[in-house]
Motif scaffolding. Structure first.
Motif, PDB file in Angstrom:
ATOM      1  N   PHE A 265       0.803  -1.252   0.068  1.00  0.00           N
ATOM      2  CA  PHE A 265       0.091  -0.027   0.121  1.00  0.00           C
ATOM      3  C   PHE A 265       0.739   1.270   0.112  1.00  0.00           C
ATOM      4  CE2 PHE A 265      -3.240  -2.971   2.003  1.00  0.00           C
ATOM      5  CZ  PHE A 265      -4.267  -2.944   0.872  1.00  0.00           C
ATOM      6  N   VAL A 266       2.117   1.141  -0.019  1.00  0.00           N
ATOM      7  CA  VAL A 266       2.879   2.652   0.108  1.00  0.00           C
ATOM      8  C   VAL A 266       2.796   3.140  -1.460  1.00  0.00           C
ATOM      9  CG1 VAL A 266       5.094   3.567   0.184  1.00  0.00           C
ATOM     10  CG2 VAL A 266       4.572   1.739   1.805  1.00  0.00           C
ATOM     11  N   ALA A 267       3.163   2.529  -2.467  1.00  0.00           N
ATOM     12  CA  ALA A 267       2.725   3.076  -4.091  1.00  0.00           C
ATOM     13  C   ALA A 267       1.223   3.412  -4.010  1.00  0.00           C
ATOM     14  CB  ALA A 267       3.115   1.903  -4.864  1.00  0.00           C
ATOM     15  N   PHE A 268       0.520   2.530  -3.528  1.00  0.00           N
ATOM     16  CA  PHE A 268      -0.998   3.013  -3.528  1.00  0.00           C
ATOM     17  C   PHE A 268      -1.548   4.078  -2.961  1.00  0.00           C
ATOM     18  CE2 PHE A 268      -5.251   2.365  -1.658  1.00  0.00           C
ATOM     19  CZ  PHE A 268      -5.934   2.461  -2.970  1.00  0.00           C
ATOM     20  N   ALA A 269      -0.943   4.251  -1.671  1.00  0.00           N
ATOM     21  CA  ALA A 269      -1.669   5.439  -0.970  1.00  0.00           C
ATOM     22  C   ALA A 269      -1.184   6.730  -1.142  1.00  0.00           C
ATOM     23  CB  ALA A 269      -1.294   5.005   0.642  1.00  0.00           C
ATOM     24  N   ALA A 270       0.497   6.798  -1.622  1.00  0.00           N
ATOM     25  CA  ALA A 270       1.234   7.929  -1.669  1.00  0.00           C
ATOM     26  C   ALA A 270       0.660   9.107  -2.667  1.00  0.00           C
ATOM     27  CB  ALA A 270       2.623   7.735  -2.070  1.00  0.00           C
ATOM     28  N   GLY A 271       0.370   8.603  -3.903  1.00  0.00           N
ATOM     29  CA  GLY A 271      -0.401   9.324  -4.923  1.00  0.00           C
ATOM     30  C   GLY A 271      -1.585  10.208  -4.416  1.00  0.00           C
ATOM     31  N   PRO A 272      -2.651   9.511  -3.670  1.00  0.00           N
ATOM     32  CA  PRO A 272      -3.932  10.006  -3.524  1.00  0.00           C
ATOM     33  C   PRO A 272      -3.526  11.008  -2.056  1.00  0.00           C
ATOM     34  CG  PRO A 272      -4.285   7.580  -3.605  1.00  0.00           C
ATOM     35  CD  PRO A 272      -2.687   7.902  -3.981  1.00  0.00           C
ATOM     36  N   ILE A 273      -2.494  10.720  -1.406  1.00  0.00           N
ATOM     37  CA  ILE A 273      -2.483  11.587  -0.330  1.00  0.00           C
ATOM     38  C   ILE A 273      -1.882  13.031  -0.769  1.00  0.00           C
ATOM     39  CG2 ILE A 273      -0.752  11.936   1.643  1.00  0.00           C
ATOM     40  CD1 ILE A 273      -1.252   9.092   2.187  1.00  0.00           C
ATOM     41  N   ALA A 274      -0.785  12.604  -1.749  1.00  0.00           N
ATOM     42  CA  ALA A 274      -0.319  13.876  -2.316  1.00  0.00           C
ATOM     43  C   ALA A 274      -1.189  14.836  -3.354  1.00  0.00           C
ATOM     44  CB  ALA A 274       0.924  13.452  -3.079  1.00  0.00           C
ATOM     45  N   SER A 288       4.476  12.779  -4.131  1.00  0.00           N
ATOM     46  CA  SER A 288       4.240  11.657  -3.963  1.00  0.00           C
ATOM     47  C   SER A 288       5.381  10.836  -3.410  1.00  0.00           C
ATOM     48  CB  SER A 288       3.803  10.883  -5.279  1.00  0.00           C
ATOM     49  OG  SER A 288       2.538  11.364  -5.615  1.00  0.00           O
ATOM     50  N   ALA A 289       6.641  11.064  -3.968  1.00  0.00           N
ATOM     51  CA  ALA A 289       7.861  10.636  -3.716  1.00  0.00           C
ATOM     52  C   ALA A 289       8.073  10.877  -1.897  1.00  0.00           C
ATOM     53  CB  ALA A 289       8.880  11.176  -4.343  1.00  0.00           C
ATOM     54  N   ALA A 290       7.744  12.336  -1.614  1.00  0.00           N
ATOM     55  CA  ALA A 290       7.875  12.805  -0.145  1.00  0.00           C
ATOM     56  C   ALA A 290       6.871  11.831   0.556  1.00  0.00           C
ATOM     57  CB  ALA A 290       7.713  14.254   0.002  1.00  0.00           C
ATOM     58  N   SER A 291       5.720  11.686   0.201  1.00  0.00           N
ATOM     59  CA  SER A 291       4.595  11.016   1.008  1.00  0.00           C
ATOM     60  C   SER A 291       5.055   9.591   1.119  1.00  0.00           C
ATOM     61  CB  SER A 291       3.186  11.253   0.508  1.00  0.00           C
ATOM     62  OG  SER A 291       2.797  12.498   0.028  1.00  0.00           O
ATOM     63  N   GLY A 292       5.289   8.941   0.015  1.00  0.00           N
ATOM     64  CA  GLY A 292       5.987   7.543   0.218  1.00  0.00           C
ATOM     65  C   GLY A 292       7.320   7.541   1.168  1.00  0.00           C
ATOM     66  N   SER A 293       8.019   8.359   1.142  1.00  0.00           N
ATOM     67  CA  SER A 293       9.082   8.287   2.272  1.00  0.00           C
ATOM     68  C   SER A 293       8.598   8.336   3.631  1.00  0.00           C
ATOM     69  CB  SER A 293      10.065   9.393   1.801  1.00  0.00           C
ATOM     70  OG  SER A 293      10.956   9.160   0.510  1.00  0.00           O
TER      71      SER A 293
END
Length: 338
Positions: A265-274, A288-293
């Motif tokens: 779910f990291v790849a899945f959730a980072a984009g929508p959060i961003a 998205s990169a910062a959210s995934g990190s």
């Protein structure tokens, strides 16, 4: 509000809102990194950390900070950024927030490839992960193709492929010796335990090599959010662009899987959060990169903070991602996209 930066003949437009959000994410990442360096079974205060970074401190402090925590944290930040970029690229290209590599089976394919390479060679995890991800992507695309590639067919086919590949991964683990099977089972959940400087070098060198391609693909990605006939009318060659975007996104996902395991779910959730933070309709790759990190780092810090036991970080990323998945499914059902 848009700021325009002019340098000779070069003109660059910068969104004030996006700049503020980027600064906020960087501050939060710095604070989370500092906290992660301090926490653990052997706590370190700010003064002790500064002393170690300046070349002082005791041998135990140097070992804990430089050889254990720092490598683990840097790997988490790099793997999270790679997952976030990969997910955002797939979601933007397919115009669907559910189309991320961990949902449509590409991460599971990378895991199977890595396991196969481990069994056959005792190493070569990254090439195996790349090969597995590429093969799973080709299989899912062929199975989902029907006069084009409708997003809902891709997602449903990918979910089925993910379940099948997960079963294959379990079968491969059952053929390993007990100790290796135990280690690989934890890796399949997603763990950052016992990362070293080779993992740090792998993830960050890989990101540095792929960064120019990601920057170059930013412009066409912003146009792929339009309908195909409009994008074609603007002179864009859709098939080669989608192939290039898919290849780079798969390489990012395989790189992250090989260093941190298939964190769910990291790849899945980072984009929508961003996108919630920067709702400008454009690709939000940096956010998205910062959210995934941030997701990966917080999950790993929470895993280390649990007393007595060392839980894999994947347990906590699943707890973060599951509510996001339910929310996005409900939103897609309301739109009639599923």
């Amino acid at each position: 509000m848009i700021w325009t930066l002019r340098l000779s003949k070069l003109s660059l437009q910068i969104s004030r809102h996006a700049t503020v959000i980027a600064a906020f994410l960087l501050i939060v990442l710095f604070a989370a990194t500092s906290l992660a360096l301090m926490l653990g079974s052997y706590p370190l205060n700010t003064a002790a950390m500064l002393e170690v970074f300046s070349g002082g401190g005791t041998a135990i402090q140097q070992m804990i900070l430089m050889d254990h925590r720092l490598t683990r944290i840097l790997t988490a930040l790099g793997a999270g950024a790679a997952f976030g970029l990969s997910g955002a690229m797939f979601q933007t290209m397919m115009r669907n927030p559910l189309a991320s590599p961990d949902v449509i089976g590409f991460n599971a394919g990378a895991s199977c490839g890595a396991l196969t390479a481990m069994m056959l060679t005792g190493g070569m995890v990254l090439p195996g992960a790349i090969a597995g991800a590429m093969l799973s992507a080709a299989a899912v695309t062929l199975l989902a193709w029907k006069d084009g590639l409708p997003p809902y067919r891709l997602i449903l086919t990918g979910v089925g492929a993910s379940l099948a590949l997960t079963a294959v991964g379990d079968l491969l683990i059952s053929r390993m010796d007990t100790q290796t099977a135990s280690d690989m089972a934890k890796w399949l959940i997603g763990t950052l335990n016992a990362r070293d400087w080779s993992n740090v070098a792998l993830i960050w060198c890989g990101l540095a090599l792929l960064a120019p391609m990601v920057v170059w693909l930013q412009f066409p990605l912003s146009r792929l959010g339009m309908k195909d006939d409009i994008a074609t009318g603007l002179g864009m060659a859709l098939s080669p662009l989608r192939l290039a975007i898919t290849s780079v996104a798969i390489l990012l996902a395989a790189l992250a899987v090989s260093t941190a395991g298939p964190l769910p779910f990291v790849a899945f959730a980072a984009g929508p959060i961003a996108r919630r933070l920067i709702p400008n309709g454009k690709p939000v790759l940096l956010a998205s990169a910062a959210s995934g990190s941030l997701i990966t780092l917080l999950a790993d810090t929470a895993a280390r903070a649990v007393p007595l036991i060392q839980l894999p970080a994947g347990v906590f990323t699943a707890l973060i991602g599951a509510p996001v998945l339910i929310w996005l499914l409900l939103a897609q059902f309301k739109k009639g996209a599923l």
